[in-house]
Design a protein around this motif. Structure first.
Motif, PDB file in Angstrom:
ATOM      1  N   ALA A 150       0.846  -1.202   0.000  1.00 19.06           N
ATOM      2  CA  ALA A 150       0.000   0.000   0.000  1.00 19.06           C
ATOM      3  C   ALA A 150       0.878   1.248   0.000  1.00 19.06           C
ATOM      4  N   VAL A 151       0.300   2.345  -0.425  1.00 19.86           N
ATOM      5  CA  VAL A 151       0.986   3.642  -0.367  1.00 19.86           C
ATOM      6  C   VAL A 151       0.928   4.125   1.082  1.00 19.86           C
ATOM      7  N   THR A 165       7.861   4.328  -4.886  1.00 23.43           N
ATOM      8  CA  THR A 165       8.786   4.005  -5.982  1.00 23.43           C
ATOM      9  C   THR A 165       9.838   3.021  -5.494  1.00 23.43           C
ATOM     10  N   GLN A 166      10.372   3.281  -4.306  1.00 22.44           N
ATOM     11  CA  GLN A 166      11.381   2.371  -3.726  1.00 22.44           C
ATOM     12  C   GLN A 166      10.795   0.972  -3.498  1.00 22.44           C
ATOM     13  N   PHE A 172      10.713  -5.651  -7.598  1.00 21.73           N
ATOM     14  CA  PHE A 172      11.104  -6.235  -8.891  1.00 21.73           C
ATOM     15  C   PHE A 172      12.611  -6.483  -8.977  1.00 21.73           C
ATOM     16  N   GLY A 173      13.329  -5.948  -7.983  1.00 22.49           N
ATOM     17  CA  GLY A 173      14.780  -6.171  -7.952  1.00 22.49           C
ATOM     18  C   GLY A 173      15.453  -5.550  -9.165  1.00 22.49           C
ATOM     19  N   SER A 174      16.478  -6.232  -9.664  1.00 18.99           N
ATOM     20  CA  SER A 174      17.252  -5.620 -10.753  1.00 18.99           C
ATOM     21  C   SER A 174      16.481  -5.678 -12.075  1.00 18.99           C
ATOM     22  N   ALA A 233       8.596  11.419 -16.952  1.00 19.00           N
ATOM     23  CA  ALA A 233       9.248  10.334 -17.711  1.00 19.00           C
ATOM     24  C   ALA A 233       9.735   9.224 -16.782  1.00 19.00           C
ATOM     25  N   GLY A 234       9.708   9.493 -15.483  1.00 15.80           N
ATOM     26  CA  GLY A 234      10.243   8.520 -14.531  1.00 15.80           C
ATOM     27  C   GLY A 234       9.367   7.281 -14.420  1.00 15.80           C
ATOM     28  N   VAL A 235      10.018   6.153 -14.133  1.00 19.32           N
ATOM     29  CA  VAL A 235       9.289   4.891 -13.930  1.00 19.32           C
ATOM     30  C   VAL A 235       9.109   4.719 -12.436  1.00 19.32           C
ATOM     31  N   GLY A 236       7.899   5.044 -11.954  1.00 17.22           N
ATOM     32  CA  GLY A 236       7.701   4.945 -10.499  1.00 17.22           C
ATOM     33  C   GLY A 236       6.364   5.538 -10.116  1.00 17.22           C
ATOM     34  N   ALA A 237       6.334   6.093  -8.906  1.00 18.99           N
ATOM     35  CA  ALA A 237       5.115   6.749  -8.410  1.00 18.99           C
ATOM     36  C   ALA A 237       5.419   8.225  -8.181  1.00 18.99           C
ATOM     37  N   LYS A 238       4.393   9.050  -8.367  1.00 17.75           N
ATOM     38  CA  LYS A 238       4.570  10.492  -8.176  1.00 17.75           C
ATOM     39  C   LYS A 238       3.377  11.059  -7.443  1.00 17.75           C
TER      40      LYS A 238
END
Ligand code: 6PG
Length: 257
Positions: A110-111, A125-126, A132-134, A165-170
């Motif tokens: 959860a967030v 994001t972390q 998913f690891g590497s 453009a980032g792969v994650g959460a914002k």
């Protein structure tokens, strides 16, 4: 005329038939992922539409068709409220899916809305990167809804997160809600193996038509950002939500149940 982002459309006369079709698809993907790599990672959508889907998955016969201990749950977006708040997408999933299926807390990511919006997004994001690891972060399935203003997840029109453009959460401050949301970015959603929109009801017909047929304008129609790089894109629609695109018959195939 082809539809934007070449989706596979699944159109059924009633919402119940759409929900059953998506539940079947969910089970199929889950069993494929578990057979292939031992786990099934799914990012849940929020709002009202998916409530019946979660209740269906937690009921017979669906509950016995998935090894739920091997399913890991994430959130495509979250309202910036406590997990006890009626607005919380986590609370919706907990009540309708996690509790009935006795999902262990270790399977739910959860967030953390007790943090500041920016810190909650950074931590999420972390969390995703760690899970998913590497390997490239690649959800097996991302479930999405559609707002009548063509937003999806918390990718709202004219917000800065649309250019992210980032792969994650914002974190994103949503003017029309006068509230923060935490959302997966479009680049992360587009890395998924499969993305499934669940949209039903007459009030969504105009947004469906705009997103699927209007010239690309992601500021106005953010759901047009969703185009999986190599994954599948599915729209599960009832006839009411598909009414406007139905008029374009001949440009797509439809699966009537
Ligand atoms: O947190 C949210 O609200 C959702 O993730 C959001 O993107 C939702 O899917 C649409 O707003 C549709 O919401 P309804 O299903 O309630 O119409």
């Amino acid at each position: 005329m082809a539809l934007n982002n070449n989706p596979q459309l699944h159109i059924y006369p009633t919402p119940d038939e759409v929900l059953a079709s998506l539940a079947d698809y969910f089970v199929e993907l889950a069993n494929q992922a578990i057979a292939t790599h031992g786990r099934f990672s799914v990012a849940l959508s929020g709002g009202n539409s998916p409530k019946k889907l979660y209740e269906l998955l937690a009921s017979s016969p669906y509950r016995s068709r998935v090894i739920w201990e091997k399913v890991d749950f994430f959130f495509g977006d979250e309202r910036y409220v406590p997990h006890t708040d009626p607005e919380s997408n986590y609370l919706l999933a907990k009540k309708t899916l996690f509790a009935p299926l006795h999902i262990a807390s270790a399977q739910v990511f959860a967030v953390d809305t007790a943090l500041s919006p920016a810190e909650a997004a950074r931590r999420y994001t972390q969390t995703i990167e760690h899970y998913f690891g590497s390997k490239k972060a690649r959800f097996d399935l991302v479930l999405l809804g559609l707002g009548d203003n063509s937003h999806t997840a918390s990718l709202f029109p004219h917000t800065t997160v649309l250019q992210e453009a980032g792969v994650g959460a914002k974190e994103v401050f949503v003017e029309e809600k006068q509230a923060y949301r935490i959302t997966l970015t479009a680049p992360l959603i587009n890395q998924a193996q499969a993305v499934a929109f669940l949209v039903y009801g007459t009030d969504k017909a105009a947004a469906v038509q705009r997103v699927l047929t209007k010239e690309r304008n992601v500021k106005e129609f953010p759901a047009q950002l969703i185009a999986p790089a190599s994954g599948e894109l599915h729209w599960f629609l009832d006839a009411d939500a598909a009414a406007e695109v139905q008029k374009l018959k001949g440009s797509w195939t439809s699966l009537f149940g």
